[in-house]
Design a protein around this motif. Structure first.
Motif, PDB file in Angstrom:
ATOM      1  N   ALA A  34       5.547  -0.831  -5.812  1.00 23.60           N
ATOM      2  CA  ALA A  34       4.184  -0.303  -5.815  1.00 23.60           C
ATOM      3  C   ALA A  34       4.156   0.900  -6.749  1.00 23.60           C
ATOM      4  O   ALA A  34       5.153   1.620  -6.874  1.00 23.60           O
ATOM      5  N   ARG A  35       3.038   1.101  -7.393  1.00 21.85           N
ATOM      6  CA  ARG A  35       2.856   2.296  -8.217  1.00 21.85           C
ATOM      7  C   ARG A  35       1.913   3.228  -7.478  1.00 21.85           C
ATOM      8  O   ARG A  35       0.830   2.816  -7.032  1.00 21.85           O
ATOM      9  N   ILE A  36       2.344   4.483  -7.316  1.00 28.20           N
ATOM     10  CA  ILE A  36       1.602   5.441  -6.500  1.00 28.20           C
ATOM     11  C   ILE A  36       1.228   6.661  -7.324  1.00 28.20           C
ATOM     12  O   ILE A  36       2.044   7.183  -8.091  1.00 28.20           O
ATOM     13  N   GLU A  37      -0.008   7.100  -7.169  1.00 20.86           N
ATOM     14  CA  GLU A  37      -0.519   8.304  -7.833  1.00 20.86           C
ATOM     15  C   GLU A  37      -1.092   9.233  -6.773  1.00 20.86           C
ATOM     16  O   GLU A  37      -1.774   8.797  -5.845  1.00 20.86           O
ATOM     17  N   ILE A  38      -0.807  10.522  -6.907  1.00 21.33           N
ATOM     18  CA  ILE A  38      -1.324  11.524  -5.962  1.00 21.33           C
ATOM     19  C   ILE A  38      -1.874  12.692  -6.762  1.00 21.33           C
ATOM     20  O   ILE A  38      -1.233  13.150  -7.726  1.00 21.33           O
ATOM     21  N   SER A  39      -3.014  13.191  -6.352  1.00 11.94           N
ATOM     22  CA  SER A  39      -3.596  14.368  -6.988  1.00 11.94           C
ATOM     23  C   SER A  39      -3.766  15.485  -5.972  1.00 11.94           C
ATOM     24  O   SER A  39      -4.425  15.297  -4.938  1.00 11.94           O
ATOM     25  N   THR A 106       7.188   5.256  -8.726  1.00 10.91           N
ATOM     26  CA  THR A 106       7.314   3.860  -8.302  1.00 10.91           C
ATOM     27  C   THR A 106       8.098   3.815  -6.995  1.00 10.91           C
ATOM     28  O   THR A 106       9.087   4.524  -6.822  1.00 10.91           O
ATOM     29  N   LEU A 107       7.625   2.995  -6.085  1.00  5.72           N
ATOM     30  CA  LEU A 107       8.294   2.799  -4.795  1.00  5.72           C
ATOM     31  C   LEU A 107       8.823   1.373  -4.716  1.00  5.72           C
ATOM     32  O   LEU A 107       8.092   0.417  -4.986  1.00  5.72           O
ATOM     33  N   PHE A 108      10.083   1.239  -4.351  1.00  4.67           N
ATOM     34  CA  PHE A 108      10.652  -0.066  -4.020  1.00  4.67           C
ATOM     35  C   PHE A 108      10.623  -0.212  -2.509  1.00  4.67           C
ATOM     36  O   PHE A 108      11.079   0.681  -1.787  1.00  4.67           O
ATOM     37  N   ALA A 109      10.096  -1.327  -2.014  1.00  6.69           N
ATOM     38  CA  ALA A 109       9.955  -1.500  -0.560  1.00  6.69           C
ATOM     39  C   ALA A 109      10.164  -2.959  -0.200  1.00  6.69           C
ATOM     40  O   ALA A 109       9.375  -3.818  -0.610  1.00  6.69           O
ATOM     41  N   ASN A 110      11.189  -3.234   0.598  1.00 10.12           N
ATOM     42  CA  ASN A 110      11.445  -4.631   0.960  1.00 10.12           C
ATOM     43  C   ASN A 110      12.053  -4.767   2.357  1.00 10.12           C
ATOM     44  O   ASN A 110      12.988  -5.526   2.574  1.00 10.12           O
ATOM     45  N   ARG A 111      11.551  -3.985   3.294  1.00 11.97           N
ATOM     46  CA  ARG A 111      11.897  -4.214   4.710  1.00 11.97           C
ATOM     47  C   ARG A 111      10.626  -4.064   5.536  1.00 11.97           C
ATOM     48  O   ARG A 111      10.088  -2.955   5.688  1.00 11.97           O
ATOM     49  N   GLY A 112      10.162  -5.167   6.063  1.00  8.46           N
ATOM     50  CA  GLY A 112       8.946  -5.136   6.863  1.00  8.46           C
ATOM     51  C   GLY A 112       9.247  -4.948   8.326  1.00  8.46           C
ATOM     52  O   GLY A 112       9.658  -5.881   9.022  1.00  8.46           O
ATOM     53  N   ASP A 113       9.049  -3.725   8.822  1.00 13.37           N
ATOM     54  CA  ASP A 113       9.221  -3.429  10.247  1.00 13.37           C
ATOM     55  C   ASP A 113       8.413  -2.192  10.581  1.00 13.37           C
ATOM     56  O   ASP A 113       7.520  -1.806   9.838  1.00 13.37           O
ATOM     57  N   TYR A 116      10.032   0.993   7.941  1.00 12.92           N
ATOM     58  CA  TYR A 116      10.018   0.922   6.488  1.00 12.92           C
ATOM     59  C   TYR A 116       8.769   0.202   5.982  1.00 12.92           C
ATOM     60  O   TYR A 116       7.904  -0.185   6.759  1.00 12.92           O
ATOM     61  N   SER A 117       8.694   0.040   4.679  1.00 12.62           N
ATOM     62  CA  SER A 117       7.587  -0.678   4.056  1.00 12.62           C
ATOM     63  C   SER A 117       8.125  -1.914   3.363  1.00 12.62           C
ATOM     64  O   SER A 117       9.294  -1.986   2.988  1.00 12.62           O
ATOM     65  N   GLN A 118       7.245  -2.884   3.190  1.00 11.78           N
ATOM     66  CA  GLN A 118       7.621  -4.099   2.465  1.00 11.78           C
ATOM     67  C   GLN A 118       6.464  -4.526   1.566  1.00 11.78           C
ATOM     68  O   GLN A 118       5.319  -4.611   2.008  1.00 11.78           O
ATOM     69  N   ILE A 119       6.808  -4.775   0.313  1.00 12.27           N
ATOM     70  CA  ILE A 119       5.816  -5.204  -0.667  1.00 12.27           C
ATOM     71  C   ILE A 119       6.317  -6.479  -1.330  1.00 12.27           C
ATOM     72  O   ILE A 119       7.420  -6.506  -1.882  1.00 12.27           O
ATOM     73  N   ALA A 130       7.289   6.127   4.765  1.00 16.84           N
ATOM     74  CA  ALA A 130       8.211   5.413   3.880  1.00 16.84           C
ATOM     75  C   ALA A 130       7.572   5.103   2.534  1.00 16.84           C
ATOM     76  O   ALA A 130       8.242   4.570   1.644  1.00 16.84           O
ATOM     77  N   THR A 131       6.294   5.466   2.376  1.00 17.00           N
ATOM     78  CA  THR A 131       5.546   5.073   1.181  1.00 17.00           C
ATOM     79  C   THR A 131       5.086   6.257   0.345  1.00 17.00           C
ATOM     80  O   THR A 131       5.253   6.262  -0.884  1.00 17.00           O
ATOM     81  N   PHE A 132       4.515   7.278   1.002  1.00 17.39           N
ATOM     82  CA  PHE A 132       3.821   8.333   0.273  1.00 17.39           C
ATOM     83  C   PHE A 132       4.517   9.690   0.381  1.00 17.39           C
ATOM     84  O   PHE A 132       4.952  10.102   1.458  1.00 17.39           O
TER      85      PHE A 132
END
Length: 589
Positions: A34-39, A106-113, A116-119, A130-132
């Motif tokens: 995922a691509r993440i942007e924060i302002s 960029t976030l790598f996420a591959n555990r759905g529970d 963690y996050s999964q994409i 786990a994402t932001f």
């Protein structure tokens, strides 16, 4: 986790000037990115510390989510690069800005529970910590997040966050944001109204609407039975509670409670055992909406996202919730009384026969959470002999308390109501001594002091045989011989797969983890069934064991003992009074 509607009123006066803005997109979902942007606007200090959480609400161990972050960039309002320094592994220090700090990564996420996050191209399953990233100094600011969903995949958004418009959602502060998991997928949804509030169930699965409909009926029964324990639902924010269920082959089994929602994940589809296999997690996590989310241990307020969180109350927060999990399934008609009673055996034996009572009481077992709650390490431990899960330990103690209270024409349901009124509805965090004081108020000083002094502050076991007899339940042993080692079949023989239990025949004979049992009394042993039959049918109290350790052949003598395993079942010959007591205990409320 407090209701913070007033914060939204503040937003109206301030506008968006001091709202932290998040955007997340999933163009490369196939590669789990995922691509993440924060302002961050209105930054008054020269240096802003941006960090990734190390923990997650409902979890007590460290998880170091930052390990899956890369491609970090920082710019000012004009898009100019800013100075970046790393002072520790978890954060970035950004300085020399113009009052605005914009972050990309960029976030790598591959555990759905639940942790963690999964994409991937089936969903974006997001646990927020786990994402932001976040800025601690702006933790009281409102948050606005835009989920740029994959319309080509028919993705929709489910979350406890408040919808502002379209795919944009808001949270009154960082804490609420971090506590708001989000499922983005082509899910199905059902809901019902209860006492003026909406209970909705979001289901991401590969099954049919008919299967979902059948499952949803059980969910509704669970909600109504657990509400009956406390007498009322909590006041959910925005009058809505959301189950976020993901029963997919790519996830990992878990459940995680949050203030107005819960994550439920499992690989078992509803048509492949999930109809009954997954429903227990539904009961457990929804009970948490009272016990732990609002009836909250003092040590967890506020929750710390930078360090491990420890409390001595998990025997109550998690354990009593576990007790009500099975009881609720029985009361809701999902399990028969026979199934429920028989199902107590596994947890009971694990707790009753553990050598760990010698080392820790339930409070100290709770203190172990940062090391066992989905925590990871590479060095072996001796937990077979030193640890009892606070889920199981507390569940068996909750059972004992309920049955003990019922001998006095009281019950645990009414005690939980009392706790709810004093510490849950008011959301005043409790200490263990507060629970003891409330039990004194409810059941008397002698009863409460004995329960806490023996079973909470010490590690004694209640008189379960007597307690079970009061509700027409039998506690029996098989009388078979007992070897006392868990084994795994290998080409050479049976490998002892864990530490032998202290005091067991195998332990006393000097057998330990990794030993490979080759023969007993000269008979070659290849399968677990062969070991079981030989031990149970042995006419000798002492057997000679040949085994291999570190590639050397060795022998020892094992003095067999009687199997300490208990079998719990309904006593069909119980008195009429005991049968009536059992019916009152297990009947729907």
């Amino acid at each position: 986790m407090r209701t913070l509607f007033f914060a939204f009123l503040i937003i109206g006066f301030i506008g968006n000037a001091q709202t932290n803005i998040y955007n997340i997109s999933f163009e490369n979902a196939v590669q789990h990115e995922a691509r993440i942007e924060i302002s961050f606007p209105e930054v008054k200090t020269n240096t802003l510390n941006i960090r990734m959480s190390r923990t997650s609400p409902g979890r007590y161990a460290l998880h170091e989510f930052v390990k899956n972050v890369y491609g970090f960039k920082a710019t000012n309002s004009k898009g100019e690069k800013l100075k970046i320094e790393r002072k520790d592994p978890y954060s970035w220090q950004v300085s020399d800005h113009d009052g605005t700090v914009n972050i990309e990564y960029t976030l790598f996420a591959n555990r759905g529970d639940g942790t963690y996050s999964q994409i991937d191209e089936t969903h974006a399953h997001l646990n927020i910590p786990a994402t932001f990233m976040y800025a601690e100094e702006f933790k009281h600011r409102p948050v606005e997040v835009n989920f740029k969903v994959r319309e080509d995949l028919n993705w929709k958004i489910a979350t406890q966050l408040k919808q502002k418009s379209g795919t944009t959602y808001t949270a009154p502060d960082l804490y609420y944001f971090m506590d708001s998991p989000t499922e983005i997928s082509d899910f199905q949804k059902r809901s019902f109204e209860l006492d003026g509030q909406t209970i909705e169930f979001v289901l991401h699965h590969q099954g049919s609407e008919d299967q979902f409909g059948k499952y949803f009926k059980d969910v509704k029964e669970i909600v109504e039975q657990e509400k009956a324990v406390y007498g009322e639902l909590p006041d959910f924010d925005y009058d809505k509670y959301t189950f976020l269920a993901c029963y997919m082959p790519n996830v990992s089994g878990d459940g995680m409670e949050h203030r107005n929602s819960t994550i439920l994940t499992d690989t078992d589809a509803l048509a492949e055992g999930g109809m009954k296999g997954n429903i227990g997690t539904v009961a457990h996590e929804f009970f948490h909406t009272w016990n732990v989310e609002r009836i909250r241990p003092d040590e967890l307020e506020p929750f710390d996202f930078s360090e491990a969180n420890m409390t001595g109350s998990l025997w109550f927060a998690e354990g009593f919730t576990s007790y009500y999990t099975g009881l609720t399934l029985c009361r809701a008609g999902i399990k028969t009384p026979e199934e429920y009673i028989k199902g107590l055996s596994g947890t009971f034996n694990y707790v009753w026969n553990s050598p760990a009572h010698e080392y820790f009481n339930p409070i100290e077992m709770s203190y172990q959470a940062p090391f066992v709650d989905a925590a990871t390490s590479v060095d072996p431990t001796n937990r077979e002999n030193t640890f009892i899960s606070y889920y199981s330990y507390g569940s068996i103690l909750g059972l004992a308390l309920d049955l003990s209270l019922r001998k006095q024409d009281l019950n645990l349901d009414d005690f939980m109501k009392l706790i709810w009124q004093k510490y849950g509805k008011t959301e005043v965090a409790y200490k263990i001594s507060d629970i003891e004081k409330l039990l004194i108020e409810y059941a008397g000083e002698k009863f409460a002091s004995e329960y806490f002094s023996k079973y909470i502050y010490d590690s004694q076991m209640p008189e379960y045989e007597e307690l079970f007899a009061e509700v027409g339940v039998k506690l029996e042993t098989s009388g078979n011989n007992y070897f006392g080692a868990a084994t795994t079949e290998t080409d050479k023989g049976l490998r002892i797969s864990g530490n032998t239990l202290k005091g067991s025949p195998a332990y006393k004979a000097g057998l330990t983890s990794g030993d490979i049992i080759l023969s007993i009394d000269g008979t070659e042993i290849i399968t677990n069934e062969e070991l079981k039959e030989l031990v149970q049918n042995s006419d000798s109290e002492i057997v000679k064991v040949s085994f291999e350790r570190f590639s050397e052949l060795k022998t020892t003598e094992v003095k067999l003992a009687k199997d300490p395993t208990y079998f719990i079942s309904i006593d069909e010959n119980a008195s009429k009074q005991a049968k009536n007591n059992r019916e009152k205990w297990l009947e729907a409320k």
